[in-house]
Every structure is written in C-alpha cells, then in structure tokens.
Design a protein around this motif. Structure first.
Motif, PDB file in Angstrom:
ATOM      1  N   CYS A  91      -5.682  -1.853   4.367  1.00  0.00           N
ATOM      2  CA  CYS A  91      -4.721  -2.209   5.488  1.00  0.00           C
ATOM      3  C   CYS A  91      -5.097  -1.244   6.659  1.00  0.00           C
ATOM      4  N   CYS A 111       0.882  -1.157   0.121  1.00  0.00           N
ATOM      5  CA  CYS A 111      -0.050  -0.088   0.010  1.00  0.00           C
ATOM      6  C   CYS A 111       0.876   1.368  -0.022  1.00  0.00           C
ATOM      7  N   CYS A 142      -4.908   2.406   6.080  1.00  0.00           N
ATOM      8  CA  CYS A 142      -6.220   3.055   5.310  1.00  0.00           C
ATOM      9  C   CYS A 142      -7.341   2.921   6.205  1.00  0.00           C
ATOM     10  N   CYS A 166      -4.617   1.417  -0.654  1.00  0.00           N
ATOM     11  CA  CYS A 166      -5.254   0.161  -0.982  1.00  0.00           C
ATOM     12  C   CYS A 166      -6.712  -0.267  -0.340  1.00  0.00           C
ATOM     13  N   GLY A 167      -7.124   0.645   0.673  1.00  0.00           N
ATOM     14  CA  GLY A 167      -8.187   0.672   1.393  1.00  0.00           C
ATOM     15  C   GLY A 167      -8.691  -0.490   2.254  1.00  0.00           C
TER      16      GLY A 167
HETATM   17 ZN   LIG Z   1      -3.722   0.691   2.614  1.00  0.00          ZN
END
Ligand SMILES: [Zn+2]
Length: 246
Positions: free
Chosen positions: A226, A29, A229, A223-224
């Motif tokens: 991890c 990410c 995020c 990445c949305g």
């Molecule tokens: Zn991420």
C-alpha cells in the motif's frame, strides 16, 4: 467522548472510536491503519471521491458552507467551475427528479451514533436515517457493478447493528446509488439480512486481533504494497525474473 459535526473526524475521535472505515483500513493494512490513527498518514482525496463528497454535502444542505470553506474544491485556478462539480450537479439534478430516490434520502441527515460493539466503542454517521423505517447511505459510483467491490455489506452490518444497540430499532439498510456514467443510472439497493449477518460475523471474528493491535499489544502487520508501506519501506535486493512471472 461526545461526538458532533466538528470533532467526528478528529484524530482524538479516531483514536478512541472504531468506525467502518477504520475497520476496513485494518483489513487492508494494519500498519497503514495505525499510521492513520496516529495522524502520520493521510489518504489523498481523489477527484472520484470529490464527486461523492459534493453530493453528500448537497443532500446535507451544507454545500454553500463547503463553498465558503474551500472554494478551490469548486473552482479551478482560472475561476472556471471544476468538471467534478459539474458532474455532481448533473447527478443531483437527475436523482432529485425521482420521488422514490428522494423518499429514501428524506431522513435525518448525517446522524451520528456511538455504541459498544464486540468489546470496543464505535462511531457511525448515517446519510439518511428515517426513524423506525430505514437507514440509507448515498453512494455515487462509477457503475452499479462497482458497488459490490467496495464491500458496503460491512457498512450495512455495522450500521444496522449500531442502530439496534443504540436505539433498539431493527431497520433495513439501503444504498441509494447513482452512477457517474455519461447518463446517470440510479436505484435503491437493499442489502438483505442474511448478507448483513454474514458480514457482521466477519467483523466479529477479526475484531479481537485488531483491538489488540490498536492497543499496542500486538505488532501491526505491514502489507508491503500500500501507499503507506511504500512510504516507509527500505530497498531490497530482488530477482528481476519475479517481474516476468504471472
Ligand atoms: Zn501496507
């Protein structure tokens, strides 16, 4: 920038140099990797990672120093020795009985190198470096199968290339692996040249984009999923039925 044991993991060093772990962060990410470099995000050390750290420090001969610095790593609040430490102790006791394992771990410990690769400055730290013979990295893992999951081919690729560039030596790369299973298993795994070459080409291919992101020339991708995020996200309206798929 000159690196030593005290500043190797510093934010300044991470801002200036690339490393295998930083490269892997960017693969996972980009936004998380950048937050780490800015010092805004830190991956929590898990108990599983602690066993590896303890074994590393034993081989380096700095376990006593670690005990002084952070006694809570070794002892619970009630003064008892932590289970992770007893496991690490068990693993060390077992592998030190093995002549071949110890031979591969007999090199210069935690040797630092810096070098230029793919248009960027890199840093690396070797667990055991036997001059003109081999590079060995100690891996304490759940079981042998999990060795492949962690992509140590990328580390082997960067380390062998780093030693070639910085010291002019073409050396083989080995993992001295020991498992945390009830009864420790251990062996020396060589990552062959063709696998390392493939991994090195993979790094080369991704570096231009990562260098641009780190320099602020390109926006990092989120990445949305991890931990980083999640820590900076905003709520979305979602359809419940996506949870039922797959
Ligand atoms: Zn991420």
């Amino acid at each position: 920038m000159n690196l030593n044991d005290d500043n190797y993991y510093s934010q300044e060093a991470n801002q200036f140099f690339w490393s295998v772990s930083s490269y892997k962060d960017f693969c996972k990410c980009e936004a998380m990797a950048m937050a780490k470099i800015r010092g805004e995000f830190e991956q929590k050390q898990t108990k599983a990672m602690l066993i590896g750290t303890l074994c590393d420090r034993w081989f380096e001969g700095t376990l006593d120093k670690l005990r002084e610095e952070s006694p809570n790593i070794f002892f619970c609040r009630n003064g008892a020795l932590r289970a992770e430490f007893r496991k690490a102790d068990q693993i060390i006791k077992r592998v030190t009985q093995d002549e071949r394992f110890m031979q591969y771990m007999s090199g210069e410990k935690q040797k630092i190198l810096t070098f230029e690769m793919f248009g960027a400055p890199w840093k690396m730290k070797m667990d055991s470096f036997v001059k003109n013979i081999c590079i060995t990295d100690l891996k304490v893992v759940q079981n042998f199968k999990s060795l492949a999951f962690w992509r140590y081919d990328l580390q082997g690729a960067a380390y062998t290339e780093g030693v070639r560039i910085a010291l002019g030596q073409d050396l083989p790369f080995y993992l001295a692996a020991a498992t945390k299973e009830a009864v420790t298993n251990f062996d020396i795994f060589q990552i062959d040249r063709s696998t390392l070459d493939l991994a090195l080409r993979e790094i080369e291919g991704k570096m231009p984009r990562f260098i641009a992101v780190k320099a602020g020339l390109e926006e990092p991708h989120y990445c949305g999923v991890c931990d980083y995020c999640k820590s900076v996200k905003k709520a979305r309206i979602r359809n419940y039925s996506e949870l039922l798929e797959g």
